[in-house]
Design a protein around this motif. Structure first.
Motif, PDB file in Angstrom:
ATOM      1  N   ILE A  96       4.031  -5.238  -5.772  1.00 50.22           N
ATOM      2  CA  ILE A  96       2.772  -4.533  -6.023  1.00 50.22           C
ATOM      3  C   ILE A  96       2.787  -3.108  -5.454  1.00 50.22           C
ATOM      4  O   ILE A  96       2.427  -2.163  -6.157  1.00 50.22           O
ATOM      5  CB  ILE A  96       1.573  -5.350  -5.503  1.00 50.22           C
ATOM      6  N   TYR A 135       2.512   0.259  -7.802  1.00 48.39           N
ATOM      7  CA  TYR A 135       1.485   1.272  -7.567  1.00 48.39           C
ATOM      8  C   TYR A 135       2.073   2.678  -7.621  1.00 48.39           C
ATOM      9  O   TYR A 135       1.485   3.597  -8.197  1.00 48.39           O
ATOM     10  CB  TYR A 135       0.824   1.015  -6.209  1.00 48.39           C
ATOM     11  N   LEU A 188       4.830 -10.785  -4.912  1.00 55.76           N
ATOM     12  CA  LEU A 188       3.709  -9.853  -5.022  1.00 55.76           C
ATOM     13  C   LEU A 188       3.661  -8.817  -3.899  1.00 55.76           C
ATOM     14  O   LEU A 188       3.485  -7.625  -4.165  1.00 55.76           O
ATOM     15  CB  LEU A 188       2.392 -10.617  -5.116  1.00 55.76           C
ATOM     16  N   GLY A 190      -1.596  -0.866  -2.606  1.00 56.66           N
ATOM     17  CA  GLY A 190      -1.030  -1.525  -3.774  1.00 56.66           C
ATOM     18  C   GLY A 190      -2.062  -1.607  -4.861  1.00 56.66           C
ATOM     19  O   GLY A 190      -2.727  -0.622  -5.161  1.00 56.66           O
TER      20      GLY A 190
END
Length: 250
Positions: free
Chosen positions: A134, A138, A130, A153
């Protein structure tokens, strides 16, 4: 079955193809079962309004607050006036298996263990990825979706995300998860390369895992995916290849 009675809702982004892993779980099933369907793309700021208008059930998060999340499908096969509208990847998977049993994703006696495997992928396996994926995701969202979210993010605007680990620490944690899972899959004796979870044919467990690999490949093909694909003797590239026939985006 009439053409395109099934609709799947997905997140609009600048990536050429879909990336969201939970939604990919359902897309894999639709393609595997050869169910005609279409995709409707929506921006993140519109998710709640669109899903509420559809009558989609809200997803309950851990704090008990009702929120609307993807994936969502709409199935008009039984009735165009009162379609089936479902959210939550596991609920949708169960519905598709029960309603369209041809080419099963849960071989007899495997449903409970596959559900546990999918839960592990979502709640444990993906966690070290993650902080890497992330921020990359984004960057590939549309401007409206980015403006709705914080620059750190996919954290809500105004929140302060925790201090991230160093890149070396992040990749060490990712490698540990992949090594652990590879060791588990190596226990399969019926598949010479131990590629798939059930030993021979692809199933829901493989789609749950490959959905994460697709996310990696779509948002960072030349860095993150190039790094991961050859780990554990090329296992993850082989799994991606085994699922490739079910990666059409309609």
């Amino acid at each position: 079955m009439a053409c395109c009675t099934l609709t799947i809702y997905d997140i609009n982004s600048t990536v050429f193809q879909a990336w969201a892993p939970q939604i990919w779980r359902i897309r894999f099933i639709l393609n595997f079962k050869k169910l005609p369907h279409r995709t409707i793309w929506i921006e993140l700021p519109d998710v709640e309004d669109v899903l509420h208008a559809l009558g989609a059930p809200p997803t309950k998060q851990s704090d008990g607050r009702a929120v609307y999340t993807l994936p969502v499908i709409v199935d008009t096969f039984a009735s165009e006036s009162t379609p089936v509208v479902l959210s939550n990847a596991d609920i949708i998977a169960d519905y598709l298996e029960a309603t369209y049993p041809t080419r099963p994703i849960f071989p007899e006696g495997s449903h409970a263990m596959q559900a546990l495997f999918a839960h592990y992928v979502q709640e444990v396996f993906v966690q070290p990825l993650l902080p890497i994926l992330i921020p990359l995701t984004y960057q590939r969202l549309g401007e409206r979706s980015q403006s709705r979210l914080g620059m750190g993010g996919l954290s809500p605007a105004g929140s302060r995300p925790p201090s991230p680990p160093t890149p070396e620490e992040m990749w060490t944690a990712v490698k540990e998860q992949l090594d652990f899972l590879a060791g588990i899959l190596d226990k399969n004796q019926s598949d010479e390369t131990s590629t798939v979870a059930m030993g021979q044919d692809v199933t829901y467990a493989d789609f749950a895992l490959c959905s994460v690999l697709v996310w990696v490949e779509k948002v960072s093909p030349h860095d993150c995916w190039a790094r991961i694909r050859d780990w554990n003797g090329g296992r993850w590239a082989r799994l991606h290849s085994r699922c490739r026939d079910y990666m059409d985006v309609c």
